[in-house]
Motif scaffolding. Structure first.
Motif, PDB file in Angstrom:
ATOM      1  N   MET A   1       0.844  -1.203   0.000  1.00 37.27           N
ATOM      2  CA  MET A   1       0.000   0.000   0.000  1.00 37.27           C
ATOM      3  C   MET A   1       0.880   1.253   0.000  1.00 37.27           C
ATOM      4  O   MET A   1       1.830   1.354   0.780  1.00 37.27           O
ATOM      5  N   THR A   2       0.570   2.197  -0.869  1.00 43.31           N
ATOM      6  CA  THR A   2       1.346   3.428  -0.974  1.00 43.31           C
ATOM      7  C   THR A   2       1.085   4.330   0.225  1.00 43.31           C
ATOM      8  O   THR A   2      -0.060   4.571   0.607  1.00 43.31           O
ATOM      9  N   VAL A   3       2.156   4.839   0.837  1.00 43.00           N
ATOM     10  CA  VAL A   3       2.026   5.763   1.964  1.00 43.00           C
ATOM     11  C   VAL A   3       1.605   7.128   1.436  1.00 43.00           C
ATOM     12  O   VAL A   3       2.236   7.659   0.518  1.00 43.00           O
ATOM     13  N   PRO A   4       0.537   7.746   1.991  1.00 42.53           N
ATOM     14  CA  PRO A   4       0.140   9.086   1.533  1.00 42.53           C
ATOM     15  C   PRO A   4       1.257  10.099   1.769  1.00 42.53           C
ATOM     16  O   PRO A   4       2.071   9.935   2.694  1.00 42.53           O
ATOM     17  N   LEU A   5       1.296  11.135   0.950  1.00 46.29           N
ATOM     18  CA  LEU A   5       2.251  12.208   1.204  1.00 46.29           C
ATOM     19  C   LEU A   5       1.955  12.858   2.556  1.00 46.29           C
ATOM     20  O   LEU A   5       2.855  13.128   3.350  1.00 46.29           O
ATOM     21  N   LEU A   6       0.665  13.110   2.814  1.00 41.93           N
ATOM     22  CA  LEU A   6       0.233  13.727   4.070  1.00 41.93           C
ATOM     23  C   LEU A   6      -0.833  12.845   4.700  1.00 41.93           C
ATOM     24  O   LEU A   6      -1.792  12.446   4.030  1.00 41.93           O
ATOM     25  N   ARG A   7      -0.658  12.558   5.990  1.00 47.92           N
ATOM     26  CA  ARG A   7      -1.644  11.741   6.696  1.00 47.92           C
ATOM     27  C   ARG A   7      -1.994  12.410   8.017  1.00 47.92           C
ATOM     28  O   ARG A   7      -1.115  12.615   8.868  1.00 47.92           O
ATOM     29  N   ILE A   8      -3.258  12.747   8.175  1.00 46.43           N
ATOM     30  CA  ILE A   8      -3.764  13.405   9.379  1.00 46.43           C
ATOM     31  C   ILE A   8      -4.692  12.418  10.079  1.00 46.43           C
ATOM     32  O   ILE A   8      -5.622  11.892   9.470  1.00 46.43           O
ATOM     33  N   GLU A   9      -4.434  12.162  11.349  1.00 47.97           N
ATOM     34  CA  GLU A   9      -5.222  11.163  12.074  1.00 47.97           C
ATOM     35  C   GLU A   9      -5.635  11.699  13.444  1.00 47.97           C
ATOM     36  O   GLU A   9      -4.783  12.023  14.276  1.00 47.97           O
ATOM     37  N   LEU A  64       4.114  13.657   7.396  1.00 49.77           N
ATOM     38  CA  LEU A  64       4.505  13.961   6.026  1.00 49.77           C
ATOM     39  C   LEU A  64       5.341  12.789   5.544  1.00 49.77           C
ATOM     40  O   LEU A  64       6.386  12.487   6.127  1.00 49.77           O
ATOM     41  N   ARG A  65       4.842  12.127   4.467  1.00 56.66           N
ATOM     42  CA  ARG A  65       5.345  10.811   4.118  1.00 56.66           C
ATOM     43  C   ARG A  65       5.190   9.932   5.358  1.00 56.66           C
ATOM     44  O   ARG A  65       4.085   9.699   5.795  1.00 56.66           O
TER      45      ARG A  65
END
Length: 244
Positions: A1-9, A64-65
């Motif tokens: 699975m590709t890691v999003p450039l930006l991930r907010i959780e 980020l990444r």
């Protein structure tokens, strides 16, 4: 699975007893064009400020990444490739456009080890990229509104960002001027820059965005294609004022 450039959780931001953001989660893929909409006071600018580091979220994760950036100061996030434009540009009004761009470019040169002498040539190239090459020696206080927005984009691009946040860059512009800014943003995206666009002008959102997320009362209430989001009854009530 590709890691999003930006991930907010699960991001939460409170001001006293008021929760401006409540458990916000959102991912942005590399190269994506994301439109972020919502009524005034919904938390859009607060979320972007938490991403860029001008505000610190109270809880949750921003990556980020695959690097957690929540505790990094704003300038360190800029180093990593996050840039932002603002609704009201604040250039050095007594300086020329060229001089306004050389300032951030000298900062980039110090960061990356590039020669300072290259800054002026790079500034000319950036002005050409946004259609302001002929205005290089013009004092920025004499620019029109659309020219100021273009210079704001050029200044943001001086930092060589991977992620550009455009915060209401088209507010107050005419229809043809809005089209000019959209064309510039599309060109930047085609050049490899991921863009989050905060905007109230729905014509711009529909034309620019591959995906749209809607914030209301500090929560993401809907996300999907522009058409899907505009058809969502919760979005129509919260954002478009529908009573149906």
């Amino acid at each position: 699975m590709t890691v999003p450039l930006l991930r907010i959780e699960g991001v939460v931001k409170r001001f006293g007893g008021f929760a401006a953001l409540s458990e916000v989660s959102l991912g942005v893929a590399a190269g994506e064009r994301l439109g972020l909409i919502g009524p005034n006071g919904s938390g859009k600018t607060t979320l972007m400020s938490c991403i860029t580091g001008t505000l610190r979220n109270d809880s949750g994760s921003i990556r980020l990444r695959d690097q957690e950036i929540c505790r990094l100061p704003a300038h360190r996030r800029s180093y990593l490739g996050i840039a932002r434009t603002f609704q009201i540009p604040r250039p050095f009004r007594s300086m020329t456009l060229l001089e306004n761009l050389v300032v951030p470019l000298q900062y980039v040169a110090q960061r990356s080890g590039k020669r300072m002498a290259e800054a002026e040539a790079r500034a000319h190239a950036l002005l050409g990229r946004v259609g302001l090459a002929s205005k290089a020696q013009t004092v920025s206080g004499l620019l029109t509104q659309v020219e100021l927005r273009k210079m704001e984009l050029a200044r943001a691009m001086a930092a060589e960002p991977k992620l550009l946040i455009s915060d209401e860059a088209m507010a107050g512009l005419s229809g043809s001027e809005v089209d000019e800014i959209i064309d510039l943003l599309l060109a930047l995206n085609e050049g490899g820059v991921t863009i989050i666009m905060i905007e109230h002008i729905m014509q711009a959102v529909m034309r620019f965005s591959q995906r749209v997320a809607c914030l209301a009362a500090g929560q993401i209430i809907c996300q999907g294609t522009p058409y899907e989001v505009m058809q969502d009854p919760y979005v129509q009530r919260a954002y478009l004022g529908s009573t149906s």
